[in-house]
Design an enzyme around this catalytic site. Structure first.
Site, PDB file in Angstrom:
ATOM      1  N   THR A 104      31.714  62.231  25.819  1.00 10.55           N
ATOM      2  CA  THR A 104      31.697  60.903  26.434  1.00 10.55           C
ATOM      3  C   THR A 104      32.720  60.017  25.701  1.00 10.55           C
ATOM      4  OG1 THR A 104      29.915  60.058  25.024  1.00 10.55           O
ATOM      5  CG2 THR A 104      29.253  61.164  27.054  1.00 10.55           C
ATOM      6  N   LYS A 133      34.797  61.152  18.305  1.00  9.82           N
ATOM      7  CA  LYS A 133      34.679  60.819  16.866  1.00  9.82           C
ATOM      8  C   LYS A 133      33.620  59.763  16.590  1.00  9.82           C
ATOM      9  CE  LYS A 133      38.378  59.429  18.772  1.00  9.82           C
ATOM     10  NZ  LYS A 133      39.262  60.225  19.553  1.00  9.82           N
ATOM     11  N   GLU A 157      35.571  69.895  15.593  1.00 12.12           N
ATOM     12  CA  GLU A 157      36.990  70.060  15.243  1.00 12.12           C
ATOM     13  C   GLU A 157      37.890  69.152  16.085  1.00 12.12           C
ATOM     14  OE1 GLU A 157      38.478  72.491  12.651  1.00 12.12           O
ATOM     15  OE2 GLU A 157      39.592  70.666  13.025  1.00 12.12           O
ATOM     16  N   VAL A 160      39.609  65.125  15.318  1.00 10.89           N
ATOM     17  CA  VAL A 160      40.853  64.742  14.635  1.00 10.89           C
ATOM     18  C   VAL A 160      41.906  65.813  14.913  1.00 10.89           C
ATOM     19  CG1 VAL A 160      41.957  64.244  12.414  1.00 10.89           C
ATOM     20  CG2 VAL A 160      39.576  63.580  12.789  1.00 10.89           C
ATOM     21  N   GLY A 214      46.641  61.843  30.099  1.00 12.34           N
ATOM     22  CA  GLY A 214      45.205  62.000  29.829  1.00 12.34           C
ATOM     23  C   GLY A 214      44.869  61.899  28.350  1.00 12.34           C
ATOM     24  N   GLU A 217      42.658  56.772  25.156  1.00 10.54           N
ATOM     25  CA  GLU A 217      41.214  56.588  25.205  1.00 10.54           C
ATOM     26  C   GLU A 217      40.837  55.981  26.553  1.00 10.54           C
ATOM     27  OE1 GLU A 217      38.637  57.363  23.264  1.00 10.54           O
ATOM     28  OE2 GLU A 217      40.050  58.429  22.005  1.00 10.54           O
ATOM     29  N   LYS A 232      39.021  58.137  13.173  1.00 14.18           N
ATOM     30  CA  LYS A 232      39.429  59.468  12.696  1.00 14.18           C
ATOM     31  C   LYS A 232      39.509  59.499  11.173  1.00 14.18           C
ATOM     32  CE  LYS A 232      41.896  60.921  16.810  1.00 14.18           C
ATOM     33  NZ  LYS A 232      43.121  60.723  17.594  1.00 14.18           N
ATOM     34  N   GLY A 329      48.611  68.095  24.051  1.00 14.74           N
ATOM     35  CA  GLY A 329      48.143  67.509  25.312  1.00 14.74           C
ATOM     36  C   GLY A 329      46.660  67.792  25.410  1.00 14.74           C
TER      37      GLY A 329
HETATM   38  N1  NAP Z   1      41.801  62.883  25.905  1.00 14.63           N
HETATM   39  C1  NAP Z   1      42.195  63.355  24.717  1.00 14.63           C
HETATM   40  O1  NAP Z   1      43.358  63.762  24.534  1.00 14.63           O
HETATM   41  C2  NAP Z   1      41.213  63.445  23.592  1.00 14.63           C
HETATM   42  C3  NAP Z   1      41.592  64.082  22.401  1.00 14.63           C
HETATM   43  C4  NAP Z   1      40.653  64.218  21.353  1.00 14.63           C
HETATM   44  C5  NAP Z   1      39.397  63.661  21.510  1.00 14.63           C
HETATM   45  N2  NAP Z   1      39.059  63.006  22.684  1.00 14.63           N
HETATM   46  C6  NAP Z   1      37.716  62.453  22.818  1.00 14.63           C
HETATM   47  O2  NAP Z   1      37.019  63.208  23.798  1.00 14.63           O
HETATM   48  C7  NAP Z   1      36.108  62.362  24.502  1.00 14.63           C
HETATM   49  C8  NAP Z   1      36.375  62.504  26.007  1.00 14.63           C
HETATM   50  O3  NAP Z   1      37.689  62.118  26.305  1.00 14.63           O
HETATM   51  P1  NAP Z   1      38.213  62.214  27.815  1.00 14.63           P
HETATM   52  O4  NAP Z   1      39.673  61.956  27.768  1.00 14.63           O
HETATM   53  O5  NAP Z   1      37.703  63.440  28.458  1.00 14.63           O
HETATM   54  O6  NAP Z   1      37.466  60.934  28.445  1.00 14.63           O
HETATM   55  P2  NAP Z   1      37.235  60.616  29.994  1.00 14.63           P
HETATM   56  O7  NAP Z   1      38.223  61.350  30.835  1.00 14.63           O
HETATM   57  O8  NAP Z   1      37.120  59.137  30.127  1.00 14.63           O
HETATM   58  O9  NAP Z   1      35.790  61.290  30.287  1.00 14.63           O
HETATM   59  C9  NAP Z   1      34.596  60.762  29.780  1.00 14.63           C
HETATM   60  C10 NAP Z   1      33.454  61.451  30.499  1.00 14.63           C
HETATM   61  O10 NAP Z   1      32.221  60.963  29.968  1.00 14.63           O
HETATM   62  C11 NAP Z   1      31.378  60.608  31.069  1.00 14.63           C
HETATM   63  N3  NAP Z   1      30.397  59.626  30.626  1.00 14.63           N
HETATM   64  C12 NAP Z   1      30.577  58.316  30.328  1.00 14.63           C
HETATM   65  N4  NAP Z   1      29.409  57.785  29.911  1.00 14.63           N
HETATM   66  C13 NAP Z   1      28.476  58.772  29.980  1.00 14.63           C
HETATM   67  C14 NAP Z   1      27.094  58.848  29.706  1.00 14.63           C
HETATM   68  N5  NAP Z   1      26.410  57.787  29.265  1.00 14.63           N
HETATM   69  N6  NAP Z   1      26.454  60.025  29.895  1.00 14.63           N
HETATM   70  C15 NAP Z   1      27.117  61.113  30.338  1.00 14.63           C
HETATM   71  N7  NAP Z   1      28.451  61.109  30.607  1.00 14.63           N
HETATM   72  C16 NAP Z   1      29.104  59.939  30.426  1.00 14.63           C
HETATM   73  C17 NAP Z   1      32.314  60.123  32.138  1.00 14.63           C
HETATM   74  O11 NAP Z   1      31.672  60.147  33.396  1.00 14.63           O
HETATM   75  P3  NAP Z   1      32.217  59.234  34.639  1.00 14.63           P
HETATM   76  O12 NAP Z   1      33.667  59.553  34.803  1.00 14.63           O
HETATM   77  O13 NAP Z   1      31.385  59.674  35.773  1.00 14.63           O
HETATM   78  O14 NAP Z   1      31.992  57.827  34.211  1.00 14.63           O
HETATM   79  C18 NAP Z   1      33.412  61.189  32.002  1.00 14.63           C
HETATM   80  O15 NAP Z   1      32.986  62.367  32.660  1.00 14.63           O
HETATM   81  C19 NAP Z   1      36.312  60.941  23.970  1.00 14.63           C
HETATM   82  O16 NAP Z   1      35.326  60.659  23.010  1.00 14.63           O
HETATM   83  C20 NAP Z   1      37.686  61.006  23.317  1.00 14.63           C
HETATM   84  O17 NAP Z   1      37.786  60.115  22.209  1.00 14.63           O
HETATM   85  C21 NAP Z   1      39.931  62.915  23.715  1.00 14.63           C
END
Ligand code: NAP
Length: 352
Positions: A104, A133, A157, A160, A214, A217, A232, A329
């Site tokens: 999330t 994180k 993992e 970060v 993508g 945040e 982080k 990515g």
């Molecule tokens: N993107 C990156 O490159 C990357 C890299 C490292 C770490 N991260 C971390 O990975 C996590 C996800 O990133 P992301 O890019 O995939 O984000 P995202 O595309 O915004 O996806 C977030 C997901 O969480 C869901 N969600 C929101 N609130 C929720 C809740 N209360 N219960 C259940 N599901 C919920 C959203 O559902 P809806 O869409 O239906 O609202 C969506 O499916 C984040 O914490 C981010 O910091 C991301």
């Protein structure tokens, strides 16, 4: 490890956003390798989202179909063979999965509701993998202690530098050594913006690119204002240096007030601006600073471009190690979940 009859793991997804959907594609593509090489058969029995519904199944939810549903903006409740559940907490209470993938959005204020979701899942004896994180920055000691008490795995993992081995490197390859300080460029979105502005593009153009990739945040202010880098750095300090700090303890500045002129002038002078996270160990804690710095262009910190990240770890026994991650990515974050899944599987086997 080759197994004649693969072990079945039931998977639950809390969040099916960019990261989880890339992971879903990866495990589907590698289905045969996971089965033949690692003795793993995967079955998805639960998915929770914020606005696309929460569903449970006794069978195997088709992850590609679920991802396509989310991408079309449709609710998951239309998928065949699923039962709708009212909310995420209810789904965790009922899902009885072997591994929960929590992805999330980051909440840099208190790590909630993700921290509570993970506590509930661990408390119910489920292994948890997260790329978020927030919960690790705010509740690492509690989550780790609970996982140990329940004899399950808690892996993170991807929090970060995506799938680049940072925690695994220190845990498995640097026994006895202590991390005494670190510095790094840990946030891809701000690095993409700074490097883009150096080459004459506007702040908003570069931010749009990060969103398209993508990697921003869900709320990109958390990147721009340094919260993501601060979270982080806290995760690194708490896990690798035994600190017990929170993101608010970081002396933090972001890149919002920098403009193209300033970034171009710094680059032309051979000292480009980078958003740097630094930690210095002291006793059981650490002092952490995040903010833009002018760094030598030829140094590890100055040489990272675009979405690339770098982390310099200084240890007492193994000197200085530098980990570069070139142009990560979404696939690299998905790989973090995959490598954590394999680790969970190995740990479960070693407990038996
Ligand atoms: N993107 C990156 O490159 C990357 C890299 C490292 C770490 N991260 C971390 O990975 C996590 C996800 O990133 P992301 O890019 O995939 O984000 P995202 O595309 O915004 O996806 C977030 C997901 O969480 C869901 N969600 C929101 N609130 C929720 C809740 N209360 N219960 C259940 N599901 C919920 C959203 O559902 P809806 O869409 O239906 O609202 C969506 O499916 C984040 O914490 C981010 O910091 C991301």
């Amino acid at each position: 490890v080759t197994s004649a009859s693969p072990m079945e793991l039931r998977l639950a997804f809390i969040g099916l956003g960019n990261v989880a959907r890339a992971f879903a594609r990866m495990i589907d593509d590698r289905r045969d390798q996971l089965s033949d090489g690692y003795g793993l058969k995967l079955r998805t029995t639960a998915i929770a989202t914020g606005s696309h519904g929460c569903v449970l199944s006794d069978g195997d939810i088709d992850l590609r179909a679920a991802a396509a549903c989310v991408e079309r903006g449709e609710p998951l409740t239309g998928l065949p063979g699923v039962a709708a559940i009212s909310d995420t907490s209810g789904l965790i209470d009922r899902c009885e999965a072997d591994v929960v993938f929590e992805t999330t959005p980051l909440n840099p204020t208190d790590g909630e509701p993700a921290a509570t979701y993970i506590l509930n899942a661990l408390g119910r004896g489920m292994n948890v993998v997260t790329a978020n994180k927030g919960p690790v920055a705010f509740a690492y000691r509690r989550l780790k202690a609970l996982a140990e008490r329940k004899r399950v795995s808690f892996r993170f993992e991807g929090t970060v530098m995506d799938g680049a081995p940072v925690f695994n490197l220190v845990e498995y390859c640097l026994p006895v050594a202590r991390v005494i300080r670190f510095s790094g460029v840990l946030n891809s979105t701000t690095n993409l913006i700074l490097a883009g502005m150096e080459s004459g593009r506007t702040f908003d153009e570069c931010l749009d690119e990060a969103r398209r990739l993508g990697i921003a945040e869900t709320n990109a202010d958390y990147d721009i204002d340094g919260w993501d880098a601060a979270a982080k750095a806290i995760v690194l300090a708490n896990v690798l240096m035994g600190a017990d700090l929170r993101p608010n303890d970081v002396d933090r500045a972001g890149i919002r007030d920098l403009d193209s002129r300033e970034t171009q002038a710094a680059a032309a002078a051979g000292r480009p601006l980078r958003l740097i996270a630094r930690a210095e160990g002291s006793g059981d804690g650490a002092k952490i600073v995040v903010g833009p710095e002018r760094v030598a262009a030829a140094s590890p910190l100055g040489s990272v471009r675009g979405t690339s990240n770098v982390l310099i770890i200084e240890t007492d026994l193994m000197g200085e190690l530098v980990i570069f991650e070139t142009n990560p990515g979404i696939e690299q974050t998905a790989y973090a979940l995959l490598s954590d899944l394999i680790r969970v599987h190995e740990e479960a086997k070693s407990r038996r």
